[in-house]
Design an enzyme around this catalytic site. Structure first.
Site, PDB file in Angstrom:
ATOM      1  N   ASN A  91       0.806  -1.223   0.000  1.00 26.63           N
ATOM      2  CA  ASN A  91       0.000   0.000   0.000  1.00 26.63           C
ATOM      3  C   ASN A  91       0.841   1.275   0.000  1.00 26.63           C
ATOM      4  O   ASN A  91       0.358   2.329  -0.414  1.00 26.63           O
ATOM      5  CB  ASN A  91      -0.924   0.009   1.221  1.00 26.63           C
ATOM      6  N   TYR A 157       2.755   9.715 -11.306  1.00 25.52           N
ATOM      7  CA  TYR A 157       1.831   8.939 -10.477  1.00 25.52           C
ATOM      8  C   TYR A 157       0.960   7.998 -11.307  1.00 25.52           C
ATOM      9  O   TYR A 157       0.940   6.783 -11.052  1.00 25.52           O
ATOM     10  CB  TYR A 157       0.981   9.872  -9.618  1.00 25.52           C
ATOM     11  N   LYS A 161       1.069   3.760 -11.459  1.00 26.03           N
ATOM     12  CA  LYS A 161      -0.069   2.901 -11.161  1.00 26.03           C
ATOM     13  C   LYS A 161      -0.447   2.036 -12.362  1.00 26.03           C
ATOM     14  O   LYS A 161      -0.931   0.907 -12.198  1.00 26.03           O
ATOM     15  CB  LYS A 161      -1.263   3.751 -10.704  1.00 26.03           C
TER      16      LYS A 161
END
Length: 249
Positions: A91, A157, A161
């Site tokens: 996470n 970012y 992902k």
């Protein structure tokens, strides 16, 4: 309880989404080790979790998640402390919103190191332990809806992902024969510190685009991760669960 007797590692588990995941795992009967950026923050999270769940089996640890050697050593010791390892949640991560023309190589590398390299390290260290134990397990990673839609600035970012989603798909195929299920959850807007950094006017615009008319709570992401780790979903792997209140419909 869904995770009764399971032993779990949660990176980035000291606050926000990670802390909410830790709470749900404990509620469902798991022993949990939360990893933080510093031992101090990990210890503080353990104190809070122990206060909220007096009977919980919970530990705190810190290591350099971008170092494969450090992660392997920390995960191995954690498994020894807990008496095994059944599930890992990757996470920990960071966001970055600099526009392209101002983006530095150092900023881009920092995002990739924590959001991609650290996730790879977590998968490999966890898979080694689970494979040697011979009982399989689950590895779940926090992705994001921006992997599909991008964002106006901070290209590192969404790029990171998107890489996570590809890693999940590939490793789910590779690790399936070992009984290891690999999945991800891709939240939309969640009420965390990351959202607080977005200007109020911009947040209001985002809110209008969500069909459910609200942002997700960290606890709802915790519910989703807990569901992906449910042993009764033993045939579910290679999936990225989108959790965005209908935004992608």
């Amino acid at each position: 309880m869904l995770l009764e007797g399971k032993k779990a590692i949660i990176t980035g588990g000291t606050r926000g989404i990670g802390y909410a995941i830790a709470c749900r795992f404990i509620e469902e009967g798991a022993a949990v080790t939360v990893f933080g950026s510093r031992q101090e923050t990990a210890d503080t999270a353990v104190e809070k979790l122990t206060a909220a769940y007096p009977d919980a089996k919970v530990w705190g640890r810190s290591c350099d998640l971008t170092s494969l050697e450090a992660v392997t050593e920390a995960f191995t010791q954690t498994a020894a402390d807990m008496g095994g390892l059944d599930t890992v949640v990757n996470n920990a991560g960071i966001s970055q919103r600099s526009p392209l023309l101002d983006y530095t190589a150092e900023e881009f590398a920092k995002v990739m190191d924590l959001n991609v390299v650290a996730v790879f390290n977590g998968h490999q260290a966890a898979a080694k332990i689970m494979t040697e134990a011979g009982h399989g397990g689950t590895i779940t990673t926090t992705s994001s809806m921006v992997a599909k839609y991008g964002q106006p600035s901070g290209v590192g970012y969404p790029t990171s992902k998107f890489a996570v989603n590809g890693m999940v798909q590939s490793l789910s195929r590779e690790l399936a024969p070992m009984g290891i299920r690999v999945n991800a959850v891709a939240p939309g807007f969640v009420e965390t510190e990351m959202l607080d950094h977005i200007p109020q006017e911009q947040r209001e615009g985002y809110l209008k685009s969500v069909p459910m008319g609200r942002f997700a709570k960290p606890e709802e992401v915790g519910d989703a991760v807990c569901t992906l780790c449910d042993p009764t979903l033993s045939y579910l792997t290679g999936q990225t669960l989108i959790l965005d209140g209908g935004l992608s419909l």
